[in-house]
Motif scaffolding. Structure first.
Motif, PDB file in Angstrom:
ATOM      1  N   ASP A   1       0.832  -1.202   0.000  1.00  0.00           N
ATOM      2  CA  ASP A   1       0.000   0.000   0.000  1.00  0.00           C
ATOM      3  C   ASP A   1       0.866   1.251   0.000  1.00  0.00           C
ATOM      4  O   ASP A   1       0.570   2.230  -0.692  1.00  0.00           O
ATOM      5  CB  ASP A   1      -0.919  -0.014   1.219  1.00  0.00           C
ATOM      6  N   LEU A   2       1.965   1.224   0.769  1.00  0.00           N
ATOM      7  CA  LEU A   2       2.889   2.352   0.782  1.00  0.00           C
ATOM      8  C   LEU A   2       3.445   2.589  -0.613  1.00  0.00           C
ATOM      9  O   LEU A   2       3.545   3.735  -1.074  1.00  0.00           O
ATOM     10  CB  LEU A   2       4.022   2.094   1.770  1.00  0.00           C
ATOM     11  N   GLY A   3       3.819   1.509  -1.313  1.00  0.00           N
ATOM     12  CA  GLY A   3       4.358   1.655  -2.655  1.00  0.00           C
ATOM     13  C   GLY A   3       3.373   2.303  -3.598  1.00  0.00           C
ATOM     14  O   GLY A   3       3.741   3.175  -4.403  1.00  0.00           O
ATOM     15  N   ARG A   4       2.107   1.911  -3.532  1.00  0.00           N
ATOM     16  CA  ARG A   4       1.078   2.502  -4.404  1.00  0.00           C
ATOM     17  C   ARG A   4       0.884   3.981  -4.092  1.00  0.00           C
ATOM     18  O   ARG A   4       0.797   4.816  -4.996  1.00  0.00           O
ATOM     19  CB  ARG A   4      -0.236   1.745  -4.232  1.00  0.00           C
ATOM     20  N   ARG A   5       0.797   4.313  -2.822  1.00  0.00           N
ATOM     21  CA  ARG A   5       0.553   5.707  -2.434  1.00  0.00           C
ATOM     22  C   ARG A   5       1.766   6.583  -2.747  1.00  0.00           C
ATOM     23  O   ARG A   5       1.626   7.738  -3.151  1.00  0.00           O
ATOM     24  CB  ARG A   5       0.201   5.795  -0.951  1.00  0.00           C
ATOM     25  N   ARG A   6       2.952   6.025  -2.555  1.00  0.00           N
ATOM     26  CA  ARG A   6       4.166   6.787  -2.840  1.00  0.00           C
ATOM     27  C   ARG A   6       4.262   7.104  -4.329  1.00  0.00           C
ATOM     28  O   ARG A   6       4.741   8.191  -4.706  1.00  0.00           O
ATOM     29  CB  ARG A   6       5.375   5.990  -2.378  1.00  0.00           C
ATOM     30  N   ALA A   7       3.801   6.188  -5.176  1.00  0.00           N
ATOM     31  CA  ALA A   7       3.875   6.384  -6.630  1.00  0.00           C
ATOM     32  C   ALA A   7       3.047   7.579  -7.076  1.00  0.00           C
ATOM     33  O   ALA A   7       3.315   8.159  -8.140  1.00  0.00           O
ATOM     34  CB  ALA A   7       3.416   5.122  -7.350  1.00  0.00           C
ATOM     35  N   ALA A   8       2.053   7.969  -6.287  1.00  0.00           N
ATOM     36  CA  ALA A   8       1.208   9.101  -6.642  1.00  0.00           C
ATOM     37  C   ALA A   8       1.802  10.442  -6.203  1.00  0.00           C
ATOM     38  O   ALA A   8       1.229  11.499  -6.494  1.00  0.00           O
ATOM     39  CB  ALA A   8      -0.181   8.922  -6.018  1.00  0.00           C
ATOM     40  N   LEU A   9       2.939  10.407  -5.512  1.00  0.00           N
ATOM     41  CA  LEU A   9       3.585  11.616  -5.024  1.00  0.00           C
ATOM     42  C   LEU A   9       4.870  11.878  -5.804  1.00  0.00           C
ATOM     43  O   LEU A   9       5.433  10.964  -6.409  1.00  0.00           O
ATOM     44  CB  LEU A   9       3.909  11.469  -3.538  1.00  0.00           C
ATOM     45  N   PRO A  10       5.355  13.123  -5.821  1.00  0.00           N
ATOM     46  CA  PRO A  10       6.620  13.396  -6.505  1.00  0.00           C
ATOM     47  C   PRO A  10       7.733  12.499  -5.983  1.00  0.00           C
ATOM     48  O   PRO A  10       7.930  12.370  -4.770  1.00  0.00           O
ATOM     49  CB  PRO A  10       6.877  14.874  -6.175  1.00  0.00           C
ATOM     50  N   ALA A  11       8.467  11.880  -6.885  1.00  0.00           N
ATOM     51  CA  ALA A  11       9.455  10.862  -6.510  1.00  0.00           C
ATOM     52  C   ALA A  11      10.536  11.405  -5.585  1.00  0.00           C
ATOM     53  O   ALA A  11      11.095  10.656  -4.774  1.00  0.00           O
ATOM     54  CB  ALA A  11      10.085  10.275  -7.768  1.00  0.00           C
ATOM     55  N   ASP A  12      10.851  12.704  -5.722  1.00  0.00           N
ATOM     56  CA  ASP A  12      11.951  13.257  -4.931  1.00  0.00           C
ATOM     57  C   ASP A  12      11.503  13.825  -3.588  1.00  0.00           C
ATOM     58  O   ASP A  12      12.304  14.412  -2.867  1.00  0.00           O
ATOM     59  CB  ASP A  12      12.674  14.347  -5.720  1.00  0.00           C
ATOM     60  N   ARG A  13      10.224  13.623  -3.227  1.00  0.00           N
ATOM     61  CA  ARG A  13       9.716  14.215  -1.985  1.00  0.00           C
ATOM     62  C   ARG A  13       9.460  13.186  -0.879  1.00  0.00           C
ATOM     63  O   ARG A  13       9.205  13.584   0.263  1.00  0.00           O
ATOM     64  CB  ARG A  13       8.433  14.996  -2.262  1.00  0.00           C
TER      65      ARG A  13
END
Length: 390
Positions: free
Chosen positions: A258-270
């Motif tokens: 779930d963390l991986g999916r949610r992280r993918a929706a955010l800017p990669a460098d943030r």
């Protein structure tokens, strides 16, 4: 007073917070000079091996790792007694047969520091860190749940005193049928090594942390509520000059996916996922953080709250939990299910309220020391010896 303490948890692959508790309590009790300690452990595969050093969120760091954390020399603070039985056999024998008994001369008190509860050959004190296996049995194997429930029944039947780290855990154990007059709430201490600005800067540079950041630390599992934290961060990432730093190993329950999916929706460098950190790096990470966000749904105690505060970091954590008990004035409480509330509180703690909260955080964390915790433990031992558990 002679105390026999179970220390086998220190040789577990994942010693966790219980390992930290055993190390720090043993050192603080031994430093008093009026307590003689014996450590009880299973038959070791290597009698000369030192236990691994705990790191962030239940990970471990082997002695040969770089930047090792503080290692308490157990033989210097207690006499270690090794059973003839290996760990699985010893634990099963204790729980099913209530034998073998402890080592040598009978101590005044036997202190079971985890759910591995030795026979009651002396006064018995048991520490219950939490009842996670009852709250979330799906996070454990059926065999593990059966083991914990049997240990709970033994504790309910035999313990003279039950020590818990928080009022929240006290409420749980009383609800589970343990006589409230036998329960003592004794908070943990906090141990936070000083970190220089240069040390924090080196850590930030090594991990590419160019902006101020919000930090979280823990095992990636459902109760840690990372989904709400990611949702809150998505609300502020476009307007605030803040990154999010997540430290800790993968856990269970699909939380990592779930963390991986949610992280993918955010800017990669943030968003920076650092994994388990060494003791030194964990505290460098705390020192460099602008805010520590810990919206866990429940904890037995919530040690990261105090660790962050000890470095002067304002904390945002969950209302109605054990963390709220220890937060003091050094942070803000939120509804753990409300990402808008969490986002607003992170911005407030990072912005106009930061300096006031930072000062209050240091003052609050300084109240929680291992010598004070050891003193309260000794009082609990004495009350058990005197038959006074009120």
């Amino acid at each position: 007073m002679a105390v026999a303490m179970t220390v086998e948890q220190l040789w577990q692959p994942v010693p966790g917070g219980s390992g930290t508790y055993i190390r720090e309590l043993a050192a603080a009790l031994a430093a008093r000079g009026d307590v003689t300690l014996t450590g009880i452990r299973a038959r070791p595969s290597d009698p000369h091996a030192s236990p691994p050093t705990p790191s962030c969120a239940q990970g471990v760091q082997r002695p040969e790792s770089p930047n090792p954390g503080p290692v308490i020399d157990l033989p210097a603070v207690m006499q270690l007694h090794s059973s003839r039985l290996p760990r699985p056999a010893l634990y099963e024998s204790w729980l099913r047969l209530r034998r073998p008994r402890g080592p040598g001369p009978r101590p005044d008190v036997i202190h079971a520091t985890t759910w591995a509860v030795p026979p009651r050959s002396s006064l018995l004190v048991v520490t219950v860190h939490d009842l996670a296996f009852q709250r979330s049995p799906d996070h454990f194997t059926p065999r593990g749940v059966a083991f914990f429930n049997r240990a709970l029944e033994i504790t309910r039947r035999e313990a003279d005193v039950v020590i818990v780290p928080s009022q929240a855990t006290r409420d749980d154990v009383v609800a589970a049928g343990i006589d409230p007059e036998r329960v003592r709430v004794i908070p943990h201490g906090v141990a936070a090594p000083p970190v220089t600005e240069a040390g924090a800067a080196t850590f930030r540079e090594r991990h590419g942390l160019l902006r101020p950041y919000v930090m979280w630390c823990g095992a990636i599992e459902p109760r840690k509520n990372l989904g709400t934290l990611l949702a809150a961060f998505s609300r502020i990432v476009g307007d605030a000059d803040l990154d999010l730093v997540l430290a800790g190993p993968d856990g269970w329950g699909g939380a990592a996916a779930d963390l991986g999916r949610r992280r993918a929706a955010l800017p990669a460098d943030r968003v920076h996922v650092l994994g388990a950190l060494s003791w030194a790096d964990l505290h460098a990470a705390y020192t460099g953080a602008r805010v520590f966000a810990f919206p866990s749904l429940w904890e037995g105690f919530g040690m990261p709250v105090l660790e962050a505060q000890a470095h002067g970091v304002p904390v945002v954590t969950s209302r109605g939990t054990s963390m709220a008990e220890v937060l003091g004035g050094g942070g803000l409480l939120v509804d753990a299910s409300d990402d808008a509330d969490l986002a607003a509180s992170i911005l407030a703690a990072a912005g106009e309220r930061h300096d006031v909260l930072s000062l209050a955080a240091r003052v609050n964390a300084a109240r929680y020391t291992w010598p004070a915790s050891a003193e309260a433990h000794l009082a609990a031992y004495r009350d058990a010896a005197e038959g006074n558990t009120l």
